[in-house]
Design an enzyme around this catalytic site. Sequence first.
Site, mmCIF file in Angstrom:
data_model
loop_
_atom_site.group_PDB
_atom_site.id
_atom_site.type_symbol
_atom_site.label_atom_id
_atom_site.label_comp_id
_atom_site.label_asym_id
_atom_site.label_seq_id
_atom_site.Cartn_x
_atom_site.Cartn_y
_atom_site.Cartn_z
ATOM 1 N NE ARG A 44 -9.935 9.440 -34.935
ATOM 2 C CZ ARG A 44 -8.998 9.199 -35.282
ATOM 3 N NH1 ARG A 44 -7.818 9.737 -36.496
ATOM 4 N NH2 ARG A 44 -8.035 8.496 -34.510
ATOM 5 C CG MET A 69 -9.836 23.241 -37.001
ATOM 6 S SD MET A 69 -7.492 23.415 -38.088
ATOM 7 C CE MET A 69 -6.280 23.476 -36.784
ATOM 8 C CG ASN A 86 -5.908 19.201 -44.952
ATOM 9 O OD1 ASN A 86 -6.607 20.310 -44.979
ATOM 10 N ND2 ASN A 86 -4.709 19.235 -43.671
ATOM 11 C CG HIS A 88 -0.151 22.727 -43.089
ATOM 12 N ND1 HIS A 88 -0.928 22.242 -41.855
ATOM 13 C CD2 HIS A 88 1.114 22.227 -42.576
ATOM 14 C CE1 HIS A 88 -0.210 22.225 -40.968
ATOM 15 N NE2 HIS A 88 0.892 22.440 -41.327
ATOM 16 C CD GLU A 121 -5.593 5.612 -42.511
ATOM 17 O OE1 GLU A 121 -4.560 5.732 -42.509
ATOM 18 O OE2 GLU A 121 -6.554 4.956 -43.073
ATOM 19 C CG ASP A 124 -0.989 18.252 -41.507
ATOM 20 O OD1 ASP A 124 -2.263 18.456 -42.242
ATOM 21 O OD2 ASP A 124 -1.032 19.150 -40.221
ATOM 22 C CD GLU A 153 -3.509 28.167 -46.852
ATOM 23 O OE1 GLU A 153 -2.703 27.377 -46.093
ATOM 24 O OE2 GLU A 153 -4.112 28.809 -46.375
#
Length: 181
Positions: A44, A69, A86, A88, A121, A124, A153
């Site tokens: 990552r 994702m 972000n 969601h 980190e 969500d 959204e």
Amino acid sequence: MSAGRIPNAEIAIVISNKPDAAGLERAKVRGIPARAIASRGLEREVYDRQVVAVLHEYKVELICLAGYMRLLSPYFVAAFPQRILNIHPSLLPSFPGLESQKQALEYGVKFAGCTVHFVDENLDAGPIILQAVVPVLDGDDEHTLSERILKEEHRIYSEAVKIILEGNYRIEGRRVLLGAK
């Protein structure tokens, strides 16, 4: 941006870890730089360092995730503190992660919705900027509920970006206070 809902904003670059992502083609058609950076087989943080380097190269000030994702590494988040957003498809903190609409229907909630939040980190879990509520109708399935949430959204993500770019907020603890420079 091209729709004119966010004055004095410009999309610097569109990045995806999937070379066939529709957003890359849409960006190219609009003359916006677009780049696929493959993540397969990379740890990552190794991958995130590559992405951060490109974002710095393009002098990106605000990162807007959509359909991304992957969890971001602490390195990535630290490189853009409170500058990563972000969207969601649930009313966080309810139903984080995948299949939010399915989770909401299975749980039997009467209202679902969407959330724009700062990214940290964790999955969500960052401070919430805006939310929109959508009623769950008796005849809903994942598809019908998802369609109504998607409309919201699009609406609130633009609003949230404008709020952040204008600096028209402050954070106290986990609360994002709007109109409070």
